[in-house]
Scaffold this active site. Structure first.
Site, short mmCIF file in Angstrom:
data_model
loop_
_atom_site.label_atom_id
_atom_site.label_comp_id
_atom_site.label_asym_id
_atom_site.label_seq_id
_atom_site.Cartn_x
_atom_site.Cartn_y
_atom_site.Cartn_z
N GLU A 134 -10.51 -42.72 106.96
CA GLU A 134 -11.08 -42.07 108.28
C GLU A 134 -9.66 -42.22 109.08
O GLU A 134 -8.60 -41.87 109.96
CB GLU A 134 -11.56 -42.78 109.01
CG GLU A 134 -10.70 -44.76 108.88
CD GLU A 134 -11.74 -45.41 109.57
OE1 GLU A 134 -12.11 -45.55 110.99
OE2 GLU A 134 -12.95 -45.74 109.86
N LYS A 159 -20.60 -54.09 110.34
CA LYS A 159 -18.88 -54.44 109.95
C LYS A 159 -19.06 -55.90 109.86
O LYS A 159 -19.96 -57.03 109.95
CB LYS A 159 -18.91 -54.32 112.02
CG LYS A 159 -18.37 -53.67 112.63
CD LYS A 159 -16.92 -52.33 112.08
CE LYS A 159 -17.06 -51.40 112.55
NZ LYS A 159 -15.86 -50.06 112.34
N ASP A 162 -18.31 -51.35 106.58
CA ASP A 162 -16.94 -51.47 106.66
C ASP A 162 -16.52 -52.53 107.03
O ASP A 162 -16.60 -53.62 108.35
CB ASP A 162 -17.61 -50.25 107.80
CG ASP A 162 -16.29 -49.74 108.44
OD1 ASP A 162 -14.76 -50.08 107.64
OD2 ASP A 162 -16.16 -49.17 109.93
N GLU A 172 -22.26 -39.89 110.84
CA GLU A 172 -22.34 -41.10 111.39
C GLU A 172 -22.30 -40.98 113.18
O GLU A 172 -21.90 -40.25 114.14
CB GLU A 172 -20.95 -41.62 111.28
CG GLU A 172 -20.54 -43.09 111.93
CD GLU A 172 -19.07 -43.80 111.91
OE1 GLU A 172 -19.06 -44.90 112.16
OE2 GLU A 172 -18.45 -42.57 111.36
N ASP A 228 -12.07 -37.54 109.43
CA ASP A 228 -11.74 -37.95 110.25
C ASP A 228 -11.36 -36.44 111.22
O ASP A 228 -10.25 -36.22 111.27
CB ASP A 228 -11.72 -38.93 111.31
CG ASP A 228 -12.04 -39.06 112.50
OD1 ASP A 228 -12.44 -37.81 113.72
OD2 ASP A 228 -12.82 -39.48 113.37
N HIS A 287 -16.36 -39.23 109.00
CA HIS A 287 -16.07 -40.10 110.30
C HIS A 287 -16.26 -39.13 111.73
O HIS A 287 -15.05 -39.02 111.53
CB HIS A 287 -14.58 -40.88 110.32
CG HIS A 287 -14.32 -42.14 110.90
ND1 HIS A 287 -13.26 -42.14 112.01
CD2 HIS A 287 -14.57 -43.33 110.89
CE1 HIS A 287 -13.38 -42.89 112.89
NE2 HIS A 287 -14.20 -44.07 111.93
N GLU A 337 -16.96 -49.56 103.02
CA GLU A 337 -16.52 -48.86 103.61
C GLU A 337 -14.77 -49.86 104.39
O GLU A 337 -14.70 -50.79 104.09
CB GLU A 337 -16.54 -48.32 104.70
CG GLU A 337 -15.98 -47.57 106.52
CD GLU A 337 -16.77 -46.88 106.78
OE1 GLU A 337 -16.14 -46.72 108.04
OE2 GLU A 337 -17.61 -46.48 106.94
#
Length: 288
Positions: free
Chosen positions: A153, A73, A101, A237, A176, A203, A127
């Protein structure tokens, strides 16, 4: 509303598979693979401690478990993100893929600045560098960097993804399955993604039901660069953060083995929900 429809769609595929006694991936056309490489999602900031110490330690732990890819992240400031990326790359070495991300933390100017600072660390994808509505920003970031740009996502249905694909905003699409329209719609998005030459890595977030549904779709997706001598299979993921409900609601948890996850082969989604666990986690009408 689309997320609610996604849940209904996934449930109907599960019912159909259980009725015919076959896994959903057979109903979707047949499996191209029976196991999927997973990447470890985690590496969040904590309330205390030095991220330049605990993030590389956590990442090294995932690599030791057998994961061949991890996702970090970012979005905490360009300099801090660049330092954390460097520390994680040093900890996992050159042979484990590293993705970042930002959860649309930056505008295009900042995302490009960060991307140029971390390109040297062989980033597998960047991302959600900018807000999902900023299609021009996605295009600017993508054209400025050699890092593949991922997102999606926060997009819904084949119609939303059609516009993203036509705008050439993404290298990697991440619908997703539990939000973008369910298995029915996400299979259409995947087919359209292949036609546009855009890679598809869904996702995955939430419970074991989300993992199982995503695995059923991943089983039938074509490989990336399919005509090359070394085609790349899409990845799952695999959230490694603490989540008391995720696996507890399944009678048989979905686990990884050295970074690989087997596609459930039982009828429907290949899972059975633990109704007792649902009751334990239920909230009453007062929200307790």
């Amino acid at each position: 509303m689309i997320q609610g429809l996604s849940g209904i769609d996934i449930a109907l595929w599960d019912i159909k598979g259980k009725h015919f006694g076959v896994p959903v991936h057979q109903l979707l056309g047949g499996a191209a693979r029976n196991e999927v490489a997973a990447y470890a999602t985690g590496l969040y900031r904590r309330k205390s401690g030095d991220p330049l110490t605990y993030l590389p330690e956590e990442a090294a732990g995932y690599a030791a478990e057998g994961f061949r890819a991890v996702k970090l992240k970012v979005g905490f400031g360009i300099d801090e993100d660049a330092a954390a990326t460097r520390a994680v790359r040093d900890a996992i070495g050159p042979d484990v893929a590293l993705m970042v991300d930002a959860n649309h933390a930056y505008d295009a100017v900042a995302a490009i600045r960060l991307g140029r600072l971390i390109e040297r660390h062989d980033i597998a994808w960047f991302e959600e560098p900018v807000p999902p509505e900023d299609i021009a920003g996605y295009r600017a970031v993508r054209s400025a960097l050699t890092i593949p740009i991922a997102g999606g996502e926060c997009e819904f249905t084949r119609f939303g993804f059609r516009d993203l694909f036509a705008a050439h905003a993404l290298d990697i699409a991440q619908p997703d399955t539990c939000a973008a329209g369910g298995l029915s719609e996400c299979k259409k998005i995947a087919d359209m993604s292949e036609a546009f030459g855009i890679r598809y890595n869904p996702h995955v977030w939430g419970t074991g039901i989300a993992i199982a549904a995503s695995l059923q779709l991943l089983a039938v997706l074509p490989s990336h660069t399919p005509t090359s001598l070394a085609p790349l299979a899409p990845m799952l993921e695999f959230d490694r953060t603490e989540h008391p409900i995720r696996q507890a609601i399944l009678k048989q948890p979905i686990e990884h083995a050295t970074g690989m996850v087997r596609v459930p082969n039982g009828p429907g989604l290949g899972i059975d929900v633990d109704r007792g666990a649902l009751a334990r986690f239920a909230a009453d009408q007062c929200g307790h």
